[in-house]
Motif scaffolding. Structure first.
Motif, short mmCIF file in Angstrom:
data_model
loop_
_atom_site.label_atom_id
_atom_site.label_comp_id
_atom_site.label_asym_id
_atom_site.label_seq_id
_atom_site.Cartn_x
_atom_site.Cartn_y
_atom_site.Cartn_z
N GLU A 131 0.83 -1.20 0.00
CA GLU A 131 0.00 0.00 0.00
C GLU A 131 0.86 1.25 0.00
OE1 GLU A 131 -3.00 0.21 3.04
OE2 GLU A 131 -3.77 2.12 2.29
N ILE A 132 0.39 2.28 -0.69
CA ILE A 132 1.04 3.59 -0.69
C ILE A 132 -0.04 4.63 -0.40
CG2 ILE A 132 0.83 3.72 -3.22
CD1 ILE A 132 3.38 5.39 -3.26
N ARG A 133 0.28 5.60 0.45
CA ARG A 133 -0.68 6.68 0.75
C ARG A 133 -0.03 8.00 0.40
NH1 ARG A 133 -3.57 4.68 6.39
NH2 ARG A 133 -3.68 2.49 5.73
N THR A 134 -0.66 8.73 -0.48
CA THR A 134 -0.14 10.02 -0.90
C THR A 134 -1.11 11.11 -0.46
OG1 THR A 134 -1.28 9.87 -3.03
CG2 THR A 134 0.95 8.95 -2.94
N PRO A 135 -0.64 12.37 -0.43
CA PRO A 135 -1.54 13.45 -0.01
C PRO A 135 -2.74 13.58 -0.97
CG PRO A 135 0.73 14.24 -0.19
CD PRO A 135 0.70 12.87 -0.78
N ILE A 136 -3.86 14.06 -0.45
CA ILE A 136 -4.98 14.28 -1.37
C ILE A 136 -4.83 15.60 -2.12
CG2 ILE A 136 -6.68 12.82 -0.23
CD1 ILE A 136 -7.89 15.33 1.00
N LEU A 137 -3.93 16.48 -1.64
CA LEU A 137 -3.64 17.73 -2.36
C LEU A 137 -2.28 17.60 -3.04
CD1 LEU A 137 -4.43 20.65 0.12
CD2 LEU A 137 -5.55 20.20 -2.07
N GLU A 138 -2.20 18.08 -4.26
CA GLU A 138 -0.93 18.08 -4.99
C GLU A 138 -0.80 19.41 -5.72
OE1 GLU A 138 1.40 15.63 -5.14
OE2 GLU A 138 0.36 13.77 -4.61
N ASP A 139 0.42 19.71 -6.14
CA ASP A 139 0.62 20.84 -7.03
C ASP A 139 -0.26 20.66 -8.27
OD1 ASP A 139 2.53 22.09 -5.50
OD2 ASP A 139 3.84 22.42 -7.24
N THR A 140 -0.97 21.69 -8.65
CA THR A 140 -1.84 21.58 -9.83
C THR A 140 -1.06 21.13 -11.06
OG1 THR A 140 -3.32 23.24 -8.91
CG2 THR A 140 -3.44 22.89 -11.28
N SER A 141 0.20 21.55 -11.15
CA SER A 141 1.01 21.20 -12.32
C SER A 141 1.19 19.68 -12.46
CB SER A 141 2.36 21.89 -12.28
OG SER A 141 3.04 21.53 -11.09
N LEU A 142 1.15 18.97 -11.34
CA LEU A 142 1.28 17.51 -11.42
C LEU A 142 0.18 16.92 -12.31
CD1 LEU A 142 2.57 14.76 -10.51
CD2 LEU A 142 0.88 14.76 -8.65
N PHE A 143 -1.04 17.40 -12.12
CA PHE A 143 -2.16 16.84 -12.89
C PHE A 143 -2.17 17.40 -14.31
CE2 PHE A 143 -3.55 16.73 -8.39
CZ PHE A 143 -3.37 15.38 -8.22
N LYS A 144 -1.73 18.66 -14.46
CA LYS A 144 -1.66 19.20 -15.83
C LYS A 144 -0.69 18.36 -16.66
CE LYS A 144 -3.15 23.91 -15.21
NZ LYS A 144 -2.77 25.31 -15.07
N ARG A 145 0.45 18.01 -16.06
CA ARG A 145 1.42 17.21 -16.81
C ARG A 145 1.11 15.73 -16.77
NH1 ARG A 145 6.90 19.09 -14.29
NH2 ARG A 145 7.73 17.22 -15.25
N GLY A 146 0.62 15.24 -15.66
CA GLY A 146 0.45 13.80 -15.48
C GLY A 146 -0.87 13.26 -15.98
N VAL A 147 -1.87 14.09 -16.07
CA VAL A 147 -3.16 13.63 -16.56
C VAL A 147 -3.40 14.18 -17.96
CG1 VAL A 147 -5.66 13.62 -16.13
CG2 VAL A 147 -4.09 13.48 -14.21
N ASP A 150 15.24 0.91 -6.57
CA ASP A 150 14.63 -0.40 -6.79
C ASP A 150 13.46 -0.20 -7.75
OD1 ASP A 150 14.19 -3.04 -6.50
OD2 ASP A 150 13.51 -2.99 -4.42
N PRO A 151 13.77 0.02 -9.02
CA PRO A 151 12.74 0.49 -9.96
C PRO A 151 11.50 -0.38 -10.06
CG PRO A 151 14.92 0.52 -10.99
CD PRO A 151 15.09 -0.14 -9.65
N LEU A 152 11.66 -1.71 -10.06
CA LEU A 152 10.48 -2.56 -10.20
C LEU A 152 9.65 -2.45 -8.92
CD1 LEU A 152 8.94 -4.68 -11.92
CD2 LEU A 152 10.19 -6.42 -10.65
N ALA A 153 8.52 -1.75 -9.01
CA ALA A 153 7.75 -1.48 -7.80
C ALA A 153 6.28 -1.78 -8.03
CB ALA A 153 7.92 -0.02 -7.39
N ARG A 154 5.64 -2.27 -6.98
CA ARG A 154 4.21 -2.60 -7.06
C ARG A 154 3.49 -1.92 -5.91
NH1 ARG A 154 7.12 -7.31 -7.35
NH2 ARG A 154 7.12 -8.37 -9.36
N TYR A 155 2.60 -1.01 -6.26
CA TYR A 155 1.87 -0.26 -5.23
C TYR A 155 0.38 -0.40 -5.44
CZ TYR A 155 6.32 2.34 -4.92
OH TYR A 155 7.63 2.70 -4.78
N TYR A 156 -0.34 -0.40 -4.32
CA TYR A 156 -1.79 -0.18 -4.44
C TYR A 156 -2.18 0.96 -3.51
CZ TYR A 156 -2.66 -2.83 -0.07
OH TYR A 156 -2.67 -3.26 1.23
N TYR A 157 -3.28 1.62 -3.85
CA TYR A 157 -3.76 2.73 -3.03
C TYR A 157 -5.27 2.62 -2.90
CZ TYR A 157 -5.00 4.60 -7.60
OH TYR A 157 -5.53 4.74 -8.86
N MET A 158 -5.81 3.23 -1.88
CA MET A 158 -7.27 3.37 -1.77
C MET A 158 -7.53 4.69 -1.06
SD MET A 158 -7.93 0.23 0.91
CE MET A 158 -7.35 -1.06 -0.18
N GLY A 159 -8.53 5.40 -1.55
CA GLY A 159 -8.81 6.67 -0.89
C GLY A 159 -9.67 7.57 -1.75
#
Ligand SMILES: [Zn+2]
Ligand SMILES: [Zn+2]
Length: 423
Positions: free
Chosen positions: A43-59, A104-113
């Protein structure tokens, strides 16, 4: 006299998940932890707020999510922040920021939220909605695609979703998508009059997105649009055949549907969707795909990525009828009669709780009848009846709510009594 304060309601499109409905949510989450864990995911938990630019570039700036649906604001420190509209961009940001991408580049994460999109609320779609998702990073192999798809299927079946079908497609890569895009533009320009406003905009920015427009007149035009399969480069053809062969080999059935595309810009090659007819029309319950360019696009190394996400609300709708009402063996209700019993109850109750037994009681003494009614309402497996007479003998009465049997049990033996029943 002060007037009565007004009632404050939750914001539109944001709902409380209350008991007992929360039980289904917890079951789904537990199933996710259990199934994904067996595939090596953490499991990985990230903030629910991010820099707006993250979504502009990432989405993608031209996606309707980023264009119209994000909750964005400037905070007191002049930072442009957004409530996350999806999970993948944040997970990839964390993967890069933590340095895991190099260590350790090969990584497996799940999230819920919770995720946030300012859409028109409707059944199974809220403005604050919950997703469970998985991301597999730095795995280019087509085995990875097949494994991720079969893990998704494993989860859905284990969670109890029936009537599933799997549709897969390949949406090409940087090498072959440009020629497909031009073919799409050439085709759609001819039917511009029939396209919705969004699609006319997509025509110049991201024509692929027209393929998954929900608008009926757009859908009709899409029917006869060029097929991506005619444009796949050799590498894409090879990759997709290997994915299909591997799925065949592990017994996952699927159909290829060339209209399965992903709504977000960074997807490439394998795209997939699990759908069910259980909610009326054919509806996606889980969708995912490969996004090999995203890590690099967000400033990380050039490593691959693949993942999926599903909406909790829809899963809950699907599962709420199928969840059996199990008798709640481990719930014990304490019916307390009399003043002495009232004083003696809490130490005994806590003894049971320390052994992991769930105990409920109603504090203030009421009639035995109303307390038994309450025990029935919470579906208690047993009721402990504590009266002043029993207390003076160091005993209580335990009633099994399923059989109706009653027996006297010594207070000091009470935890063993329930542990033996439960075990
Ligand atoms: Zn290609
Ligand atoms: Zn459209």
């Amino acid at each position: 006299m002060a007037s009565k304060p007004s009632i404050i309601k939750a914001p539109r499109g944001m709902v409380d998940v209350m008991p007992p409905a929360i039980k289904i949510w917890q079951n789904i989450e537990n199933t996710a932890r259990e199934v994904f864990g067996t595939y090596g995911y953490s499991e990985i938990r990230t903030p629910i707020l991010e820099d707006t630019s993250l979504f502009k570039r990432g989405v993608g700036e031209s996606t309707s999510v980023v264009e119209k649906e994000m909750y964005s604001f400037t905070d007191q420190g002049d930072h442009d922040l957004s409530l996350r509209p999806e999970g993948t961009a944040s997970v990839v940001r964390a993967y890069i920021e933590s340095g895991m991408c190099n260590i350790d580049p090969l990584a497996r994460y799940y999230y819920m939220g919770p995720m946030f999109r300012r859409e028109r609320p409707q059944k199974g779609r809220q403005r604050q909605f919950y997703q469970i998702g998985c991301e597999l990073l730095a795995a280019e192999s087509p085995y990875a695609d097949a494994e991720v798809i079969s893990m998704a299927e494993h989860f859905l079946k284990r969670a109890g979703v029936s009537d599933l079908s799997l549709e897969i497609n390949s949406i090409g890569c940087e090498a072959c998508r440009p020629s497909f895009n031009s073919a799409l533009v050439e085709y759609f320009v001819k039917f511009q009059g029939g396209l919705c406003d969004d699609c006319i905009r997509r025509l110049s920015k991201n024509p692929l997105r027209i393929l998954d427009c929900k608008n009926n007149s757009c859908k009709e035009i899409v029917e006869k649009a060029p097929r991506f399969s005619a444009f796949w480069c050799d590498a894409c053809v090879t990759h997709f055949s290997a994915v299909k062969q591997t799925l065949d080999g592990i017994g996952v059935s699927y159909v290829v549907n060339e209209q399965v595309v992903r709504g977000l810009d960074y997807y490439m090659r394998t795209a997939f969707e699990f759908t069910t007819t259980k909610l009326g029309a054919q509806n996606a319950v889980l969708a995912g795909g490969r996004y090999d360019g995203l890590v690099r696009g967000l400033g990380g190394p050039d490593v691959a990525g693949i993942g999926f996400a599903m909406g909790m609300e829809r899963l809950v709708l699907l599962l709420q009828d199928s969840t059996k009402k199990d008798p709640v063996d481990d719930v014990v209700y304490f019916a307390v009669i009399g003043e002495l019993a009232g004083r003696k109850a809490l130490p005994v109750i806590n003894l049971l709780r320390r052994d992991g037994i769930r105990v409920e009681w109603d504090y203030a003494a009421k009639s035995l009848k109303s307390q038994m009614r309450k025990a029935g309402k919470i579906e208690a497996g047993s009721v402990v009846i504590m009266g002043d007479d029993e207390i003076t003998r160091g005993e209580v009465i335990v009633k099994n709510m399923k059989t109706g049997e009653q027996q006297n049990v010594r207070i000091k033996d009470l935890p063993f009594h329930f542990i033996n029943i439960g075990g």
